[in-house]
Design an enzyme around this catalytic site. Structure first.
Site, PDB file in Angstrom:
ATOM      1  CD  GLU A   1      -1.875  -2.351   1.298  1.00 52.34           C
ATOM      2  OE1 GLU A   1      -0.756  -2.684   1.745  1.00 52.34           O
ATOM      3  OE2 GLU A   1      -2.764  -3.179   1.040  1.00 52.34           O
TER       4      GLU A   1
ATOM      5  CG  HIS B   1      -9.920  -7.282   7.244  1.00 52.54           C
ATOM      6  ND1 HIS B   1      -8.746  -7.762   7.749  1.00 52.54           N
ATOM      7  CD2 HIS B   1      -9.796  -7.382   5.890  1.00 52.54           C
ATOM      8  CE1 HIS B   1      -7.953  -8.149   6.766  1.00 52.54           C
ATOM      9  NE2 HIS B   1      -8.560  -7.928   5.623  1.00 52.54           N
TER      10      HIS B   1
END
Lengths: 333, 327
Positions: B60, B129
């Site tokens: 990322e 998450h």
């Protein structure tokens, strides 16, 4: 390198050295604030590589030891010094300082102060070039310690995968802040670290500007002809500490003296004298001329320039409001 | 006006902007050949090819930085970060570069990128998450934060964000991609600043954004039918900059405020709105404002615990009843 180029390069290296030494002095006089990372000892790296590239045309990005890279790309030394003084006439209008020199009109895309931060940005410059289809390349100068950041590995993987036109130049000065490379890095030969990504690489003496130039020429040609990215490691040494707050207690004076015997400026100077292209007197004259220029023009410009207006404190945070109004209001004509 | 799903609206915005400008690209994990985890880029790889629809490695910070670097020289990247939890990995590039580069270059360079990412609690995704990050983004100068609560906004906000010269973070929600709603047939640009009155009312203002707008709307209905309380719902689709004027106007009208967010309470969006109300609406208030927010815990996996951690419309109703002394 032709003789006249060698003489110009010598001049540029002397300017780089004296500019940085003058910064040191201005810092001690408290004219320059913040952190100041100086370049003496490493001049042949940036100047030798950019001699093989196209300054002002190829995109260049680097870390916080950035003054000389900006100047070699075409930035006016006066504006760089004014930036160090925090003045409105500075290359980043006094908002950036030593670690954030920008000169976008000469395609110097900035100095960034997070170690390893510029790697992905350089990949992005390569991506932009790839999309526009010109023959520019992106050149990313960073030190050896940056290679231990995750961004190094993330970037090497991506530039190899997407075949982006980026030349990485590792200026291996043997220290990450105050920690010697063999105490921080499992593999001290940095050029070997990209082999796992299938990236071409080489290592060479970073003290001899002609050697740097020859290696850089091959690397630049490789990248410009779109064969892929390239990683060039230059073995060099910084004379001063990491920044001004560094007393260099972690290394011996003997080690420093040993490296100073292989000073990049003296190597080229002696070679020119030996070849009969320069005399000792001419060299002293050159140094004097450059000192006068720095004092009378560069420093004077910085000293006499105005500070930014405090009313402009919030300028440059976001884009100009007027031009952005259609997107801010949703009222698109 | 046709109905479409939230993900379809986002996909349409991508498609229109990529068709218009060859410098618009999109990148992220699985967005190309795989069609996007939430289908927001479905079919674009086939249409625009691998140079413009880029499947990235799972790195990322690297690919967000790549997008930022490309934006320096005229590329207009839309970055999808698969889950906002992974945006933490890209914080250095987002906050240290994208948000600061215009300022530290004295206006010479900017990073006009769009970062889209879903956050929030879905179905038992566990702590790593289920995060929300909007409060982190809105606390940093130099980056805009918007958060669509319906397909129309999802479409129009992305269109405006792509064209804006600032970095824009679009906070989506895991549970909203299949939500249906009307989207104008013609091209539509949603403003990047301001707020919308989702339902007009007179007795109390319910402030929400993204998924919490829907709790507020449901709560307003219950309050109206069962308790005779008329609630106004303000949709704060722009979190940075916040619409201080819109907040002030509604509180001046209703004299009471409840702020609903899915994020944990401390240092949250609600805290900021509360501060604005305190600073600017103190003498308009008939009661102290109330916040509705998640428990200050990492999201638990167990379904019962998970549901206990996050608020819903009933919590909003109860907060309003408390304000009126009815609980």
């Amino acid at each position: 390198m032709k003789l006249e180029d060698k003489k110009r390069v010598l001049r540029e290296m002397v300017l780089a050295r004296r500019f940085e030494e003058r910064c040191y002095q201005a810092y001690m006089e408290r004219k320059i604030g913040g952190f100041l990372h100086l370049y003496p000892g490493q001049e042949a790296c940036c100047i030798g590589v950019m001699e093989a590239a196209r300054p002002g045309y190829d995109y260049v990005i680097t870390g916080y030891r950035d003054h000389i890279h900006a100047i070699k790309c075409g930035a006016d030394p006066k504006e760089v010094m004014a930036e160090l003084y925090g003045k409105e006439t500075g290359s980043s209008k006094g908002r950036g300082g030593s670690m954030h020199i920008f000169d976008v009109k000469h395609r110097f895309m900035g100095g960034y102060a997070l170690v390893g931060g510029p790697f992905p940005l350089a990949a992005g410059l390569g991506k932009g070039i790839q999309m526009k289809g010109g023959d520019e390349i992106a050149i990313c100068f960073l030190g050896d310690a940056a290679n231990n950041q995750g961004t190094f590995h993330e970037t090497m993987n991506m530039v190899a995968l997407y075949k982006l036109p980026v030349l990485f130049v590792c200026e291996n000065n043997h220290y990450g802040i105050g920690t010697a490379i063999d105490r921080s890095t499992a593999v001290v030969d940095q050029y070997k670290r990209v082999c796992g990504y299938g990236i071409e690489s080489a290592q060479c003496d970073g003290q001899d500007v002609e050697v740097v130039y020859e290696h850089a020429r091959r690397a630049v040609d490789y990248v410009r002809s779109r064969k892929g990215p390239y990683f060039l490691e230059l073995i060099t040494y910084r004379y001063r500490g990491h920044s001004m707050s560094d007393s260099r207690s972690y290394r011996s004076r003997e080690e420093e003296e040993m490296w100073k015997k292989r000073d990049p400026i003296f190597i080229l100077r002696d070679r020119l004298i030996e070849a009969g292209a320069l005399t000792q007197e001419e060299f002293h004259k050159l140094e004097k001329e450059i000192d006068d220029y720095i004092e009378n023009e560069v420093v004077r410009f910085a000293e006499e320039s105005p500070e930014p207006d405090v009313r402009d404190l919030e300028k440059y945070v976001l884009a100009d409001r007027e031009t952005q109004l259609p997107w801010l209001t949703g009222k698109v004509a | 006006m046709a109905e479409m799903m939230y993900w379809e609206a986002i996909r349409r915005a991508h498609d229109e902007e990529m068709a218009r400008d060859p410098m618009v690209i999109c990148l992220g994990e699985d967005i190309g050949v795989a069609g996007g985890t939430y289908k927001a880029t479905k079919g674009l790889y086939e249409k625009y090819g691998p140079l413009r629809v880029i499947d990235t490695p799972i790195s990322e910070n690297g690919f967000t930085g790549l997008a930022i670097g490309a934006s320096f020289i005229g590329v207009r990247p839309i970055v999808e970060i698969m889950s906002v939890n992974f945006a933490w990995l890209a914080m250095d590039q987002i906050f240290n570069t994208a948000a600061k580069v215009r300022y530290m270059s004295g206006g010479q360079l900017a990073a006009p990128i769009v970062i889209r990412s879903p956050g929030g609690t879905a179905h038992q995704l566990g702590a790593q998450h289920s995060a929300r990050m909007e409060k982190v983004f809105m606390g940093v100068a130099g980056i805009r934060v918007v958060t669509p609560s319906n397909p129309r906004q999802a479409y129009g906000l992305l269109k405006s964000a792509v064209r804006c010269d600032d970095p824009v973070f679009i906070n989506e929600h895991e549970l909203m991609y299949n939500m249906k709603g009307e989207v104008p047939d013609q091209e539509y640009f949603h403003p990047l600043e301001g707020s919308e009155i989702a339902r007009s009312g007179t007795d109390v203002t319910l402030f929400g954004y993204n998924i919490s707008v829907h709790w507020c709307l449901k709560a307003a209905e219950i309050l109206d039918k069962q308790y005779g309380i008329s609630a106004e719902v303000v949709d704060l689709y722009a979190l940075s900059p916040l619409d201080r004027e819109g907040i002030r106007r509604s509180v001046a009208k209703t004299h009471r405020a409840v702020i609903a967010e899915e994020d944990e309470g401390p240092v949250g969006v609600g805290a900021e709105i509360m501060a604005i109300i305190n600073e600017e609406c103190f003498f308009d208030l008939d009661a102290p404002p109330v916040r509705v927010h998640s428990a200050n815990v990492p999201q638990p996996y167990n379904h019962k615990l998970e549901q206990a951690a996050i608020p819903d419309h009933e919590d909003v109703v109860n907060a309003v009843l408390k304000l009126f002394g009815k609980s």
